[in-house]
Scaffold this motif. Structure first.
Motif, PDB file in Angstrom:
ATOM      1  N   ILE A 149       0.842  -1.199   0.000  1.00 54.44           N
ATOM      2  CA  ILE A 149       0.000   0.000   0.000  1.00 54.44           C
ATOM      3  C   ILE A 149       0.879   1.252   0.000  1.00 54.44           C
ATOM      4  O   ILE A 149       2.020   1.226   0.466  1.00 54.44           O
ATOM      5  N   ARG A 150       0.314   2.331  -0.547  1.00 57.10           N
ATOM      6  CA  ARG A 150       1.042   3.600  -0.606  1.00 57.10           C
ATOM      7  C   ARG A 150       0.041   4.749  -0.564  1.00 57.10           C
ATOM      8  O   ARG A 150      -1.160   4.562  -0.779  1.00 57.10           O
ATOM      9  N   LEU A 151       0.564   5.933  -0.306  1.00 54.17           N
ATOM     10  CA  LEU A 151      -0.254   7.143  -0.309  1.00 54.17           C
ATOM     11  C   LEU A 151      -0.217   7.782  -1.695  1.00 54.17           C
ATOM     12  O   LEU A 151       0.811   7.795  -2.363  1.00 54.17           O
ATOM     13  N   ASN A 152      -1.369   8.308  -2.112  1.00 53.78           N
ATOM     14  CA  ASN A 152      -1.406   9.074  -3.352  1.00 53.78           C
ATOM     15  C   ASN A 152      -0.585  10.355  -3.201  1.00 53.78           C
ATOM     16  O   ASN A 152      -0.393  10.860  -2.093  1.00 53.78           O
ATOM     17  N   ARG A 153      -0.163  10.889  -4.324  1.00 50.64           N
ATOM     18  CA  ARG A 153       0.589  12.141  -4.306  1.00 50.64           C
ATOM     19  C   ARG A 153      -0.364  13.326  -4.242  1.00 50.64           C
ATOM     20  O   ARG A 153      -1.304  13.411  -5.024  1.00 50.64           O
ATOM     21  N   VAL A 154      -0.116  14.212  -3.313  1.00 53.57           N
ATOM     22  CA  VAL A 154      -0.849  15.474  -3.220  1.00 53.57           C
ATOM     23  C   VAL A 154       0.190  16.584  -3.194  1.00 53.57           C
ATOM     24  O   VAL A 154       1.028  16.635  -2.281  1.00 53.57           O
ATOM     25  N   PHE A 155       0.144  17.465  -4.166  1.00 52.00           N
ATOM     26  CA  PHE A 155       1.182  18.478  -4.308  1.00 52.00           C
ATOM     27  C   PHE A 155       1.259  19.366  -3.069  1.00 52.00           C
ATOM     28  O   PHE A 155       0.269  19.945  -2.615  1.00 52.00           O
ATOM     29  N   GLY A 156       2.457  19.444  -2.517  1.00 59.09           N
ATOM     30  CA  GLY A 156       2.721  20.356  -1.417  1.00 59.09           C
ATOM     31  C   GLY A 156       2.320  19.865  -0.041  1.00 59.09           C
ATOM     32  O   GLY A 156       2.626  20.527   0.958  1.00 59.09           O
ATOM     33  N   TRP A 157       1.638  18.707   0.052  1.00 56.22           N
ATOM     34  CA  TRP A 157       1.209  18.235   1.371  1.00 56.22           C
ATOM     35  C   TRP A 157       2.407  17.734   2.165  1.00 56.22           C
ATOM     36  O   TRP A 157       3.246  16.998   1.661  1.00 56.22           O
ATOM     37  N   THR A 158       2.493  18.152   3.434  1.00 49.50           N
ATOM     38  CA  THR A 158       3.571  17.712   4.317  1.00 49.50           C
ATOM     39  C   THR A 158       2.971  17.105   5.582  1.00 49.50           C
ATOM     40  O   THR A 158       2.088  17.705   6.211  1.00 49.50           O
ATOM     41  N   PRO A 159       3.417  15.925   5.978  1.00 46.79           N
ATOM     42  CA  PRO A 159       2.888  15.297   7.198  1.00 46.79           C
ATOM     43  C   PRO A 159       3.410  15.984   8.452  1.00 46.79           C
ATOM     44  O   PRO A 159       4.468  16.619   8.442  1.00 46.79           O
ATOM     45  N   GLU A 160       2.656  15.850   9.526  1.00 48.77           N
ATOM     46  CA  GLU A 160       3.044  16.427  10.808  1.00 48.77           C
ATOM     47  C   GLU A 160       2.914  15.371  11.901  1.00 48.77           C
ATOM     48  O   GLU A 160       2.074  14.464  11.815  1.00 48.77           O
ATOM     49  N   ASN A 161       3.715  15.495  12.930  1.00 46.75           N
ATOM     50  CA  ASN A 161       3.630  14.578  14.072  1.00 46.75           C
ATOM     51  C   ASN A 161       2.397  14.910  14.922  1.00 46.75           C
ATOM     52  O   ASN A 161       1.869  16.023  14.872  1.00 46.75           O
ATOM     53  N   TYR A 162       1.972  13.929  15.709  1.00 46.55           N
ATOM     54  CA  TYR A 162       0.950  14.201  16.711  1.00 46.55           C
ATOM     55  C   TYR A 162       1.532  15.151  17.763  1.00 46.55           C
ATOM     56  O   TYR A 162       2.726  15.092  18.081  1.00 46.55           O
ATOM     57  N   GLU A 163       0.704  16.031  18.274  1.00 43.17           N
ATOM     58  CA  GLU A 163       1.194  17.035  19.221  1.00 43.17           C
ATOM     59  C   GLU A 163       1.667  16.397  20.523  1.00 43.17           C
ATOM     60  O   GLU A 163       2.676  16.815  21.100  1.00 43.17           O
ATOM     61  N   THR A 164       0.937  15.387  20.998  1.00 39.42           N
ATOM     62  CA  THR A 164       1.338  14.696  22.223  1.00 39.42           C
ATOM     63  C   THR A 164       1.144  13.196  22.035  1.00 39.42           C
ATOM     64  O   THR A 164       0.440  12.756  21.123  1.00 39.42           O
ATOM     65  N   LEU A 165       1.760  12.405  22.889  1.00 39.02           N
ATOM     66  CA  LEU A 165       1.602  10.958  22.815  1.00 39.02           C
ATOM     67  C   LEU A 165       0.163  10.532  23.086  1.00 39.02           C
ATOM     68  O   LEU A 165      -0.300   9.497  22.600  1.00 39.02           O
ATOM     69  N   GLU A 166      -0.549  11.337  23.867  1.00 35.44           N
ATOM     70  CA  GLU A 166      -1.954  11.013  24.143  1.00 35.44           C
ATOM     71  C   GLU A 166      -2.806  11.103  22.882  1.00 35.44           C
ATOM     72  O   GLU A 166      -3.868  10.471  22.797  1.00 35.44           O
TER      73      GLU A 166
END
Length: 309
Positions: A178-195
């Motif tokens: 499985i893979r993610l589709n390409r979306v121009f300019g999208w950048t992933p971010e971490n969860y703010e907290t472990l909760e």
């Protein structure tokens, strides 16, 4: 009955042909009136000037409109990027118009049909010249301003699913890629907290990675232990370093050097029985952001595995 009709009836076939030919020749060029197709010099000059002016105006209008349109187009990025705001997850071997995957593990032709896209994936990867590629495994997410990052991807990262040419489909332990589709300019971010990290992925989640998890959708499949899932390969999922996708039109000749990372999950079926499976991607900002074609679901894919004896 008129005289002309009587006269024509008295003519032979060849005489009629000769008359028609003479009439056509006179229409094309009449030496008496000095006309071509019924028009003299002045008439042809007028109609020629009319169409010359008409098509010159049309060509000029088209050129002006094209010039205006090209001023609104960027070769660096798409004009509209709000149609889909987050990438969707999809399986490489599941056709877009099909949710049920039926195969017979003991039938070689059936297995080859299923694994053809996976073998093509390996072929495409082998064609990439990795001389100048970057190891993005431990890199942070890139920047749009920095341009496209071309990353290495090793099949060794796929663990037990690095098993061509059948990838476990000739047994009851098939691997889903499985893979993610390409979306121009999208950048992933971490969860703010472990909760904030969902319980389903807490044991595999690592910062700077998009976690992927597969599980049976029906409680009955979980309850009767018909299926077991391995950890995804790579275990942490897709590194942030592969993002964002910012390949502009002027770089299309370099598209062959860009490989979309994949995650493999091995599914162990304990018996020949249909199972409904869902795989989902997890990161801090992968929920839809009201793009025009976004759905109300997070990035996930669903399908049925239906092995036959």
């Amino acid at each position: 009955m008129g005289y002309k009709e009587l006269e024509d009836e008295d003519l032979t076939f060849m005489e009629k042909v000769q008359n028609n030919w003479n009439g056509f020749r006179k229409f094309m060029w009449n030496p008496e009136d000095r006309t071509v197709m019924g028009r003299g010099k002045k008439s042809w000059a007028k109609i020629g000037l009319f169409y010359f002016v008409l098509y010159s105006l049309l060509a000029g209008f088209w050129a002006v409109m094209l010039t205006i349109f090209l001023q609104t187009v960027s070769y660096d990025s798409p004009k509209w990027t709000a149609y889909v705001s987050t990438p969707a997850l999809h399986s490489i071997i599941i056709p877009n118009d099909q949710l049920r995957l039926t195969w017979q593990p003991s039938d070689e032709d059936s297995v080859k049909r299923i694994t053809k896209p996976l073998n093509k994936l390996y072929e495409d990867l082998e064609k990439i010249d990795d001389t100048d590629l970057v190891d993005c495994t431990n890199l942070p997410v890139g920047s749009i301003d920095d341009g496209q990052r071309f990353c290495k991807f090793s099949v060794e990262m796929l663990g037990e699913c690095n098993n061509p040419p059948y990838f476990g489909w000739d047994t009851l332990k098939p691997c889903i890629f499985i893979r993610l589709n390409r979306v121009f300019g999208w950048t992933p971010e971490n969860y703010e907290t472990l909760e904030d990290v969902p319980d389903r992925i807490k044991n595999v989640y690592m910062d700077n990675n998009i976690a992927v998890n597969c599980f049976p959708r029906r409680e009955s499949d979980s309850a009767n232990s018909n299926v077991n899932f391995t950890m995804p390969f790579p275990n942490a999922g897709i590194p942030f370093g592969f993002f964002p996708y910012v390949l502009g039109a002027y770089q299309m000749d370099q598209r062959d050097r860009l490989f979309q990372p994949v995650v493999a999950v091995q599914i162990s079926l304990n018996r020949i029985e249909e199972i409904n499976i869902e795989c989902q991607a997890y990161t801090g900002n992968i929920t839809p952001r009201q793009g025009l074609f976004d759905t109300d679901q997070e990035s996930r894919t669903r399908f049925y595995l239906d092995p036959r004896e």
